[in-house]
Motif scaffolding. Structure first.
Motif, PDB file in Angstrom:
ATOM      1  N   SER A 293      76.322  65.988   6.047  1.00 48.73           N
ATOM      2  CA  SER A 293      76.003  65.873   7.473  1.00 48.73           C
ATOM      3  C   SER A 293      76.927  64.879   8.165  1.00 48.73           C
ATOM      4  CB  SER A 293      74.544  65.435   7.670  1.00 48.73           C
ATOM      5  OG  SER A 293      74.314  64.186   7.036  1.00 48.73           O
ATOM      6  N   THR A 294      76.975  64.973   9.487  1.00 50.47           N
ATOM      7  CA  THR A 294      77.772  64.051  10.296  1.00 50.47           C
ATOM      8  C   THR A 294      76.945  62.803  10.586  1.00 50.47           C
ATOM      9  OG1 THR A 294      76.989  65.003  12.369  1.00 50.47           O
ATOM     10  CG2 THR A 294      78.947  65.991  11.362  1.00 50.47           C
ATOM     11  N   GLU A 295      77.567  61.854  11.297  1.00 52.25           N
ATOM     12  CA  GLU A 295      76.869  60.626  11.671  1.00 52.25           C
ATOM     13  C   GLU A 295      75.704  60.921  12.592  1.00 52.25           C
ATOM     14  OE1 GLU A 295      78.493  56.084  12.463  1.00 52.25           O
ATOM     15  OE2 GLU A 295      79.754  57.822  12.916  1.00 52.25           O
ATOM     16  N   ALA A 296      75.795  62.018  13.354  1.00 48.09           N
ATOM     17  CA  ALA A 296      74.710  62.402  14.260  1.00 48.09           C
ATOM     18  C   ALA A 296      73.593  63.156  13.541  1.00 48.09           C
ATOM     19  CB  ALA A 296      75.263  63.272  15.383  1.00 48.09           C
ATOM     20  N   GLY A 297      73.777  63.443  12.249  1.00 41.96           N
ATOM     21  CA  GLY A 297      72.746  64.120  11.476  1.00 41.96           C
ATOM     22  C   GLY A 297      72.877  65.631  11.418  1.00 41.96           C
ATOM     23  N   THR A 298      73.984  66.163  11.944  1.00 42.32           N
ATOM     24  CA  THR A 298      74.196  67.613  11.937  1.00 42.32           C
ATOM     25  C   THR A 298      74.749  68.071  10.587  1.00 42.32           C
ATOM     26  OG1 THR A 298      74.723  67.512  14.304  1.00 42.32           O
ATOM     27  CG2 THR A 298      75.352  69.517  13.101  1.00 42.32           C
ATOM     28  N   ASN A 299      74.086  69.039   9.987  1.00 46.37           N
ATOM     29  CA  ASN A 299      74.583  69.584   8.722  1.00 46.37           C
ATOM     30  C   ASN A 299      75.823  70.437   8.988  1.00 46.37           C
ATOM     31  OD1 ASN A 299      72.579  68.417   7.160  1.00 46.37           O
ATOM     32  ND2 ASN A 299      71.246  70.203   7.225  1.00 46.37           N
ATOM     33  N   ILE A 300      76.906  70.147   8.262  1.00 46.69           N
ATOM     34  CA  ILE A 300      78.137  70.911   8.467  1.00 46.69           C
ATOM     35  C   ILE A 300      78.647  71.550   7.170  1.00 46.69           C
ATOM     36  CG2 ILE A 300      78.860  69.529  10.430  1.00 46.69           C
ATOM     37  CD1 ILE A 300      80.886  68.167   8.536  1.00 46.69           C
ATOM     38  N   GLY A 301      77.878  71.405   6.081  1.00 47.31           N
ATOM     39  CA  GLY A 301      78.326  72.029   4.851  1.00 47.31           C
ATOM     40  C   GLY A 301      77.461  71.677   3.664  1.00 47.31           C
ATOM     41  N   SER A 323      85.283  64.392  12.244  1.00 45.64           N
ATOM     42  CA  SER A 323      84.303  63.329  12.011  1.00 45.64           C
ATOM     43  C   SER A 323      84.955  62.182  11.240  1.00 45.64           C
ATOM     44  CB  SER A 323      83.107  63.858  11.211  1.00 45.64           C
ATOM     45  OG  SER A 323      82.496  64.943  11.875  1.00 45.64           O
ATOM     46  N   THR A 324      84.708  60.957  11.699  1.00 48.07           N
ATOM     47  CA  THR A 324      85.250  59.795  10.982  1.00 48.07           C
ATOM     48  C   THR A 324      84.462  59.514   9.709  1.00 48.07           C
ATOM     49  OG1 THR A 324      83.868  58.348  12.347  1.00 48.07           O
ATOM     50  CG2 THR A 324      86.147  58.722  13.067  1.00 48.07           C
ATOM     51  N   LYS A 325      83.171  59.862   9.730  1.00 50.65           N
ATOM     52  CA  LYS A 325      82.330  59.640   8.561  1.00 50.65           C
ATOM     53  C   LYS A 325      81.439  60.848   8.327  1.00 50.65           C
ATOM     54  CE  LYS A 325      81.912  54.628   9.259  1.00 50.65           C
ATOM     55  NZ  LYS A 325      80.950  53.520   9.522  1.00 50.65           N
ATOM     56  N   LEU A 326      81.228  61.161   7.068  1.00 46.26           N
ATOM     57  CA  LEU A 326      80.256  62.169   6.683  1.00 46.26           C
ATOM     58  C   LEU A 326      79.271  61.521   5.713  1.00 46.26           C
ATOM     59  CD1 LEU A 326      82.598  65.253   6.096  1.00 46.26           C
ATOM     60  CD2 LEU A 326      81.249  64.721   8.133  1.00 46.26           C
ATOM     61  N   PHE A 327      78.132  62.185   5.526  1.00 49.05           N
ATOM     62  CA  PHE A 327      77.086  61.583   4.703  1.00 49.05           C
ATOM     63  C   PHE A 327      76.495  62.595   3.725  1.00 49.05           C
ATOM     64  CE2 PHE A 327      77.399  59.005   8.474  1.00 49.05           C
ATOM     65  CZ  PHE A 327      77.227  57.706   8.020  1.00 49.05           C
TER      66      PHE A 327
END
Length: 354
Positions: A293-301, A323-327
Motif C-alpha cells: 500500500s501507499t502512504e495514504a493506505g491505497t493498495n497498489i499491488g 510514491s516515495t514510500k510503500l508499506f
C-alpha cells in the motif's frame, strides 16, 4: 607557447576523463574486480523435459509465446541462439508455466526447463496438444541437471564456456537478462566441485557456493525477475505483467499460438498497468504478507515472493514509481525500476548485488 599547449593538452585530457569517469568506474568494478567472483548453484527447483520429433518445431510454435525459429537449426533470417525464454499460456492468455528452451546437438530435440512442481502438468499439457504427431515427451531429471553460474554484482561471466564444458554440457548466457548469469545443463553425475573446477580454469576466478544472503533467488529478486510457480502462480497473471516482453520471451511477429489474442491486443494498445517489480524491504515480510500500500493506505499491488530484505511485487507501475514510500504490514519498503526496463518511465538507481 609551449606552456599554453601543455595546459591545453591537460585541459583536453581532463575533459575526456570527466566524460568517461562513470564508464571507467563501471568497468573497474564489474570487469576488473567483480569478474573474479562467481557463485555456482544447482537449481534444485528446476527440472528438464525433453521434446523430440520431426514435427517438434511447429508443435511448440503453436504453444509458446516466443518464436522457435530463433532455436531452429539451419539458415534463418533470425539470429540463432542456444537458449530461449518463453511462456506457455492457457486459452484466456494467462501464464501457465515459464520456461527456458534449450537447443541440443541432437536434431529435432529440445530441452524445456520448468519448475519441478509443475513438471507433470507441463507434460500433460504438451501431450494434450500433441494429438497424432509423432513426438516424444519425456522427463529427463534423472539424466540432466540445471545449474546457474552468476556474478553477485551482475557482471557477465566472461569465458569461452563452449571450450571449457565439453560436448556433454550445454552452457549459455541467461536469455532473459545477461546479468542473471550463465545457465549450465550437465549430466547428473556432475557435482558442484566439477563445475567449480571447470569455471576456475578460465583465469583468476574465485568460485563460491551460495549463501543465505547471496544466492540465485536473491540475485533474481534484486533484478525483479520472477521464476517458477511461487513467483508466477499458474493462471494468476498475464505474460506482459510478468515482463515477458522486456525479457525477450514473446514474439509479436510469429503466427498464432495458444493465448495469443489477448497478449497481442494488450501489446498493441500499449497499456500494461501492472508489472512484476523488485522491492527492498526494511523488515523481512511474514509468509502471510500480501498487500502493498501507499502512504495514504491505497493498495497498489501484492507480494509474489519474498526472501530476507528482497521481494517481488505485482504493482501498479505508475502509482508505485510515483510514491516515495510503500508499506507492507505497516513497514516501509521501497520499489526500484529495473535498469533493464525501457526508458520511457523515470528510472531509479541501479540495483546493486550481494
Amino acid at each position: 607557447m609551449n606552456i599554453l599547449k601543455g595546459l591545453t593538452k591537460i585541459k583536453s585530457s581532463f575533459a575526456r576523463f570527466i566524460e568517461t569517469t562513470n564508464n571507467f568506474m563501471w568497468v573497474q568494478r564489474n570487469e576488473k574486480f567483480a569478474d573474479k567472483r562467481l557463485v555456482v548453484e544447482q537449481l534444485t527447483d528446476r527440472v528438464l523435459v525433453r521434446v523430440k520429433g520431426e514435427e517438434v518445431v511447429p508443435f511448440l510454435q503453436g504453444l509458446i509465446t516466443n518464436d522457435m525459429t530463433h532455436l531452429q537449426s539451419g539458415s534463418t533470417p533470425l539470429p540463432k541462439t542456444s537458449a530461449m525464454y518463453t511462456m506457455f499460456l492457457n486459452k484466456a492468455g494467462r501464464v501457465l508455466y515459464d520456461s527456458i528452451i534449450y537447443r541440443t546437438p541432437e536434431p529435432n530435440t529440445y530441452l524445456i526447463e520448468c519448475d519441478k512442481f509443475i513438471s507433470n502438468e507441463l507434460r500433460r499439457h504438451l501431450r494434450l496438444y500433441r494429438v497424432r504427431r509423432n513426438i516424444q515427451i519425456d522427463a529427463v531429471d534423472g539424466e540432466y541437471r540445471p545449474w546457474i553460474v552468476f556474478n553477485p554484482v551482475g557482471s557477465v561471466v566472461r569465458m569461452d564456456t563452449s571450450v571449457q564444458v565439453g560436448q556433454e554440457v550445454i552452457s549459455t548466457p541467461d536469455p532473459r537478462i545477461r546479468d542473471l548469469g550463465t545457465r549450465v545443463i550437465t549430466k547428473t553425475d556432475k557435482t558442484w566441485k566439477d563445475l567449480a573446477n571447470m569455471f576456475s580454469k578460465s583465469g583468476d576466478i574465485t568460485v563460491a557456493k551460495p549463501t543465505n544472503d547471496c544466492n540465485y533467488r536473491m540475485h533474481r529478486y534484486r533484478y525483479g525477475v520472477g521464476e517458477g510457480v511461487q513467483d508466477l502462480p499458474p493462471g494468476k497473471s498475464f505474460p506482459l505483467e510478468a515482463n515477458c516482453d522486456y525479457m525477450h520471451g514473446v514474439s509479436f511477429h510469429k503466427g498464432c499460438y495458444l493465448g495469443q489474442e489477448l497478449t497481442a491486443r494488450v501489446h498493441h494498445t500499449g497499456v500494461v498497468r501492472k508489472r512484476i517489480m523488485p522491492l527492498r524491504l526494511s523488515v523481512p515480510a511474514s509468509p502471510k504478507s500480501i498487500n502493498i500500500s501507499t502512504e495514504a493506505g491505497t493498495n497498489i499491488g501484492v507480494i509474489r515472493g519474498a526472501n530476507l530484505d528482497r521481494a517481488l511485487g505485482l504493482l501498479r507501475v505508475e502509482q508505485a514509481l510515483g510514491s516515495t514510500k510503500l508499506f507492507v504490514d505497516g513497514n516501509i519498503c521501497y520499489v526500484e525500476k529495473p535498469y533493464w526496463w525501457p526508458n520511457e518511465l523515470p528510472k531509479k538507481a541501479r540495483v546493486e548485488g550481494c
